[in-house]
Design a protein around this motif. Structure first.
Motif, mmCIF file in Angstrom:
data_model
loop_
_atom_site.group_PDB
_atom_site.id
_atom_site.type_symbol
_atom_site.label_atom_id
_atom_site.label_comp_id
_atom_site.label_asym_id
_atom_site.label_seq_id
_atom_site.Cartn_x
_atom_site.Cartn_y
_atom_site.Cartn_z
ATOM 1 N N UNK A 1 0.803 -1.218 0.000
ATOM 2 C CA UNK A 1 0.000 0.000 0.000
ATOM 3 C C UNK A 1 0.836 1.268 0.000
ATOM 4 N N UNK A 2 2.007 1.231 0.639
ATOM 5 C CA UNK A 2 2.835 2.443 0.735
ATOM 6 C C UNK A 2 3.907 2.527 -0.338
ATOM 7 N N UNK A 3 4.280 1.383 -0.926
ATOM 8 C CA UNK A 3 5.382 1.371 -1.880
ATOM 9 C C UNK A 3 6.735 1.546 -1.224
ATOM 10 N N UNK B 1 -9.696 0.273 -2.580
ATOM 11 C CA UNK B 1 -9.733 1.117 -3.770
ATOM 12 C C UNK B 1 -8.548 0.950 -4.694
ATOM 13 N N UNK B 2 -7.595 0.119 -4.298
ATOM 14 C CA UNK B 2 -6.387 -0.080 -5.104
ATOM 15 C C UNK B 2 -6.630 -1.160 -6.155
ATOM 16 N N UNK B 3 -7.116 -0.772 -7.310
ATOM 17 C CA UNK B 3 -7.398 -1.743 -8.371
ATOM 18 C C UNK B 3 -6.121 -2.310 -8.981
ATOM 19 N N UNK B 4 -4.981 -1.697 -8.685
ATOM 20 C CA UNK B 4 -3.704 -2.202 -9.206
ATOM 21 C C UNK B 4 -3.150 -3.346 -8.370
ATOM 22 N N UNK B 5 -3.759 -3.648 -7.235
ATOM 23 C CA UNK B 5 -3.269 -4.701 -6.349
ATOM 24 C C UNK B 5 -4.264 -5.856 -6.303
ATOM 25 N N UNK B 6 -3.741 -7.080 -6.323
ATOM 26 C CA UNK B 6 -4.571 -8.266 -6.178
ATOM 27 C C UNK B 6 -4.709 -8.549 -4.685
ATOM 28 N N UNK B 7 -5.828 -8.146 -4.102
ATOM 29 C CA UNK B 7 -6.041 -8.341 -2.679
ATOM 30 C C UNK B 7 -6.917 -9.556 -2.388
#
Length: 450
Positions: A149-151, A305-311
């Motif tokens: 989440x933070x990079x 809300x992070x659509x770039x991450x597979x959660x």
């Protein structure tokens, strides 16, 4: 003040008594040739007397060994059995799940899970929860999540913290004030300074200096150190940690696995803490393996809300057995019926009586020791005043003295946590149990100082 020669002689005497008292345990240990280290888990070799006791049965605050001796148990599985051994509501819930309903592992949710999540929210304040099998798992998965989440690549911990076998936590402050590998960290996958930063507990300046690098995803901390001996926070320290982490854009993970002893909502509720993530394990399942990590509402919404991450199928996060019906049923029963708000009131009062009695014995013998209390948990310290950080606490350790007290007490029916001088109160611990400890502790000091 302590005659080291006398201490050595007394320790040898008590170890000989232990060997004479426990021939069946000794035989089982000698015959365990198919177990690495002769025990099912290597930590079981951490004992004061040369070989471990073998348990026959346990119930409430009592343990019986295979040689027929009964013990008042203040160790309680090093917090895993804080609810007492085999609490009936937990047994009933697990038996119903296993026998009546069936389905030990299904990879499907049960209605109990939402109840547990809601109760953890009531107690700790964080709004979304995910389950694991240990607090180590919960910490590992939380670390991966905050990095994603933070990079940012690094995690900051306190020197001599305890977060299970999390690789990132095995770092201490070296002589130059910077991080170094913690002694005894065997087989590390990488140099821990590649993954972690470290600051002493109760050192806001050190924390500020480390976070200024801008590469720390989260501070992972216990709100009081526990496994190096209880180290309590200075006034204003935890508020300072929260202010500094927010200013540097660093998340805060509070590990309540041991500090849950502080009260029904751990130190987080007791001291009004505001973590972004909270990890917990051991005690909430009444002895059944479990763990959990919770996310604040803000962090959960941000993550979702992070659509770039597979959660959903996160690499390195989750497991087939995590959140299984048995462990979830155990958590619900333990939280609903055993480790209740009323139970904690009794446990904390009992621990306060333990602390008062030990303080009186220390004063009576003029020893430069102290005792620290964290809710239902108390611990002798061989220093006064008590240490303020992990490095000071490690330096105050006295292995022979600790072993002498442990084996003296165990020979007279009192169990303390084998890793340090910690005593934990269960709902089933009584004032009579505490008084029994005090009588034996007094005899140990009298012998030592004669």
């Amino acid at each position: 003040m302590i005659d080291r020669g006398r201490l050595t002689a007394l320790l040898e005497r008590e170890r000989a008594v232990f060997a004479d008292r426990n021939p069946t345990s000794a035989r089982h240990y000698a015959e365990a040739t198919h177990l690495f280290g002769r025990v099912p888990m290597t930590w079981m070799n951490k004992n004061a007397a040369g070989f471990p006791l073998y348990v026959d049965r346990a119930r409430g605050s009592r343990v019986w060994d295979v040689d027929g001796h009964e013990y008042v148990d203040f160790a309680l599985g090093d917090t895993g059995a804080m609810a007492g051994h085999s609490p009936q509501p937990t047994l009933d819930a697990v038996a119903r799940r296993m026998s009546d309903l069936g389905g030990l592992t299904t990879m499907l949710p049960t209605p109990d899970a939402e109840w547990v999540g809601a109760e953890l929210t009531r107690r700790f304040g964080l709004s979304r929860w995910s389950f694991a099998l240990t607090a180590t798992d919960a910490n590992r998965w939380a670390i991966r999540l905050v990095r994603a989440l933070t990079g940012r690549p690094k995690i900051l911990v306190n020197a001599y913290c305890y977060h299970g076998s999390v690789d990132e936590s095995l770092i201490v402050v070296g002589p130059d004030g910077e991080g170094m590998m913690r002694p005894g960290n065997v087989g590390a996958p990488v140099d821990v300074t590649e993954t972690s930063r470290v600051a002493e507990f109760n050192d806001l300046d050190g924390l500020e200096r480390q976070l200024a690098h801008g590469d720390v995803a989260a501070v992972l901390m216990e709100p009081a150190l526990t496994n190096i001996g209880i180290v309590l926070p200075d006034d204003g320290y935890l508020a300072g940690v929260r202010e500094i982490t927010r200013r540097h854009g660093t998340l805060l993970i509070i590990d309540e696995t041991h500090t849950f002893s502080a009260g029904p909502g751990g130190a987080t509720a007791l001291w009004g803490l505001e973590p972004d993530v909270l990890a917990i394990g051991k005690a909430i399942g009444g002895g059944v393996p479990c763990g959990a990590y919770g996310l604040s509402e803000e962090l959960a919404v941000s993550a979702e809300g992070r659509t770039d991450l597979d959660l959903v199928d996160m690499g390195g996060v989750g497991g087939t057995l995590a959140g299984n019906p048995v462990s979830v049923a155990a958590m619900r029963a333990t939280l609903e019926h055993v480790l209740t708000d009323d139970a904690f009131a009794h446990m904390v009062a009992t621990a306060s009586a333990f602390t008062t009695g030990v303080e009186a014995a220390i004063a009576r013998h003029g020893l430069p020791w102290s005792i620290s209390q964290l809710g239902a948990r108390a611990e002798y310290r061989f220093a006064s005043p008590a240490p303020r950080n992990g490095t000071e606490s490690a330096a105050a350790a006295d292995e022979d003295l600790e072993d002498y007290l442990h084996v003296f007490l165990v020979n007279r029916g009192i169990l303390l946590t084998p890793f340090h001088n910690m005593a934990l109160m269960a709902p089933t611990t009584t004032l009579a149990d505490v008084e029994r400890h005090h009588a034996v502790f007094e005899d140990a000091l009298t012998d030592l100082l004669a």
